[in-house]
Design an enzyme around this catalytic site. Structure first.
Site: not given
Ligand code: NAD
Length: 354
Positions: A137, A186, A218, A242, A246
């Protein structure tokens, strides 16, 4: 005396922040609350989402209570003037690099969870810690034309220092909980994730009482839904955090129940509900103020070390839910529907002095 900057923001922000301030005032008379403008409200007044006046107010305060920012009225603003830019600005300005999101199920609301009852029945209590100041980001980005068409690039960058400081936060928090950290990355694909994993491993030895496990993002996305009670503390980078937070938030039944804290190395922090400004219900006295009130309780615990008062607020929330009071988002058969203001009053009246 402690000073709290109240940045109510837009949409339902002012309605829910007022309830949180009332609850805080009822457990401690030593707080001084000062309002500041942020987001769309600040764009309207000053032409920018995070005015210097607001930054100064926060600098002179011991903690920030924030409502939410944004709304359709400001959707056409250029990207540097979008209300949401104010949040990134505050996080950077005060080096708030760790976002703490507790995902806790409340027994009276188990039926509101979209997960099967047997999965949530024993109670979920996960603390997701998301790195907030680095990663994709904030990394360099570019869009350019080449013979094959348009090429867009975003860059994930992490330094050892950035990973170390969030890892220490996670290990310290786990020590006060069940003593387990799941680090999510990852590392089978990304170099930045390999550095993330190595760094976590390199400092795990300083916390021999905490178990460290690694999980690919994942797999974690599946496990959160299939077996959420296996987690204690999850620590991960900005983007994975993030998305996962959620995803995990729906387990509790409503986004209106979820508090958060953003902290750095000291005691200063920013406390806000996970939800946005909910423009569809703003001004209707239907927003659930519990996320904001629980964020205020987090402020007491994390920034001011006021454990007893924090517990009293959380216990009052539990009591009110147990008595069957619900805002519209968590309403179910046989319960009593109340508005934002009444829910705040009920919680305040159910606080039991120790
Ligand atoms: P949202 O969280 O505002 O709303 C999503 C849904 O949840 C809506 O149906 C809303 O009515 C409901 N909801 C949210 N909070 C609730 C509460 N306390 N009680 C009951 N119901 C609640 O997300 P959105 O609609 O995607 O975004 C609206 C605006 O908020 C956008 O401008 C967005 O950019 C902004 N936003 C701000 C923040 C923040 O300030 N931290 C976070 C997310 C979104």
């Amino acid at each position: 005396m402690s000073r709290i900057a109240v940045l109510s923001g837009d949409g339902v922000g002012p309605e829910i922040c007022s309830r949180a301030v009332e609850v805080l005032s009822s457990v401690c008379r030593d707080f001084v609350f000062t309002e500041g403008l942020i987001g769309g409200a600040a764009i309207d007044a000053y032409g920018c989402p995070l005015p210097e006046e607001t930054i100064r107010l926060c600098r002179e305060s011991d903690g920030i209570l924030l409502g939410a920012v944004g709304g359709p009225r400001w959707d056409r603003e250029p990207s540097h003037r979008r209300p949401e830019k104010a949040l990134l600005g505050l996080r950077k300005e005060f080096e708030l690099f760790a976002n703490l999101r507790p995902i806790v199920t409340h027994a009276p609301l188990i039926s509101s969870s979209p997960l099967r009852k047997e999965i949530v029945a024993e109670g979920i209590d996960i603390l997701i810690i998301r790195e907030l100041n680095g990663g994709i980001y904030y990394g360099p980005r570019e869009r350019k034309e080449d013979p094959s068409g348009c090429v867009a690039t975003d860059t994930e960058i992490y330094t050892t220092g950035e990973i170390e400081r969030i890892a220490h936060t996670a290990f310290r928090m786990a020590r006060k909980r069940k003593g387990k950290v799941t680090s999510v990355d990852k590392a089978n694909v990304l170099e930045s994730s390999r550095l993330w994993r190595e760094t976590l491993e390199s400092i795990a030895g300083e916390y021999p009482d905490v178990i460290l496990e690694h999980m690919y993002v994942d797999n974690c996305a599946m496990q959160i839904i299939q077996d959420p009670s296996r987690f204690d503390v999850i620590v991960t980078n900005n983007m994975f955090g993030d998305i996962l937070s959620d995803e995990a938030s729906v387990i509790t039944g409503s986004i209106g129940m979820l508090p958060s804290a953003s902290i750095g190395t000291g005691t200063f922090g920013l406390y806000e509900p996970v939800h946005g400004s909910a423009p569809d219900i703003a001004g209707k006295d239907t927003a659930n103020p519990i996320a904001a009130i629980l964020s205020a309780a987090m402020m007491l615990r994390v920034s001011f070390g006021m454990m007893k008062e924090a517990r009293a607020i959380e216990e009052a929330v539990r009591l009110v839910l147990e008595k069957g009071y619900r805002t519209r988002d968590i309403m179910s058969d046989g319960c009593i529907q109340v508005g934002t203001e009444e829910m705040g009053d009920l919680i305040r009246r159910n606080i039991v002095a120790d």
